[in-house]
Design a protein around this motif. Sequence first.
Motif, mmCIF file in Angstrom:
data_model
loop_
_atom_site.group_PDB
_atom_site.id
_atom_site.type_symbol
_atom_site.label_atom_id
_atom_site.label_comp_id
_atom_site.label_asym_id
_atom_site.label_seq_id
_atom_site.Cartn_x
_atom_site.Cartn_y
_atom_site.Cartn_z
ATOM 1 N N GLU A 15 -1.465 9.676 2.094
ATOM 2 C CA GLU A 15 -2.638 9.347 1.289
ATOM 3 C C GLU A 15 -2.642 7.871 0.911
ATOM 4 O OE1 GLU A 15 -3.218 12.313 -1.862
ATOM 5 O OE2 GLU A 15 -4.219 10.663 -2.930
ATOM 6 N N ASP A 21 -3.428 5.811 3.850
ATOM 7 C CA ASP A 21 -4.602 6.291 4.591
ATOM 8 C C ASP A 21 -4.290 6.392 6.103
ATOM 9 O OD1 ASP A 21 -7.104 7.223 4.746
ATOM 10 O OD2 ASP A 21 -8.132 5.307 4.458
ATOM 11 N N ASP A 69 -4.124 7.268 9.841
ATOM 12 C CA ASP A 69 -5.163 7.760 10.766
ATOM 13 C C ASP A 69 -4.619 8.742 11.792
ATOM 14 O OD1 ASP A 69 -7.600 6.061 10.064
ATOM 15 O OD2 ASP A 69 -6.031 4.546 10.266
#
Length: 295
Positions: free
Chosen positions: A175, A178, A180
């Motif tokens: 988190e 972030d 991918d």
Amino acid sequence: MDPKTAARKIKSMEVRGALEIALTAAEALRDYATAYKGKNFLRDFQKQADILKKARPTAVSLPNAVDYITYLSHEFPQEHMPKLIDAFIQKQKDALMRIAQIGSKRIKSGDTLLTHCNSTAVLEIIAEAAKTKKINVICTETRPRNQGYLTAAFMARKRIPVTLIIDSAVRYAMEEFDVDKVFVGADTVAANGAVANKIGTSQIALIAKESNVPVLVACETLKFSPQTYEGEMIPIEERDTAEIRPKMRGVKMWNPAFDFTPPEYIDAIITEDGIISPYMAYEILKDKFAWDMVK
Ligand code: RI2
């Protein structure tokens, strides 16, 4: 290198990584075939092959390479073996480069990728993508052997931004950074599409699924297991607990080196033949390992 020395180095992990151990075994068999002056080549060659095959139990690339080479030894005379083995080694190196090309297309500029352990296939994909794209890499330490340090050092050498985290920080990092995509290597792909890879991979895949982050496995088809097609289970290597820490009175320790990630947690497997669904593993086995099935 002679086969006994190669087996010792593979066992102690002086030589490690699923592809590298297979290529080292192949080179040792090539050197043995080149130097052999005895009278019973097939019998003696098989003995060396058996020593190498037993060096580490989980990565099927090792027995696949050795079995293929021993199969060749029954089909061709001794003097042809060094060239044939060199051709096999080159084919695997080409497969790695092809995986780098194919896998790099799955990476977009600006992507943050998370990887676990130290997979040559993953490293080559990321290095290829980084030639033209901006990438951030998060890599786990990978206790207890800390192969993640090798991954981090590789990225730093290539000037790819990299952050090293402890293994237990994966969920938070997913988190916070972030992430991918998750890229991992493989030691063995079973006929049902399950992937055996460094311990902790399945936990990372679980976290990725929760976060809707794709999990991509990168490996040569040499790591697909014909034994599982025939119903065998993949043995999971248990290493010396001294790798975890020195003995503690009254405490048992357990040190499995690999775990299984079920196919439903894997979005795709990147092979030299293209990107496939894990559920295609069975087709790859039928196609690639005909020599193994007939032996
Ligand atoms: P490549 C390694 O095992 C890791 O599990 C890694 O993901 C796998 O081999 C594949 O490595 P270890 O030898 O063939 O560190 O992609 O136990 O290099």
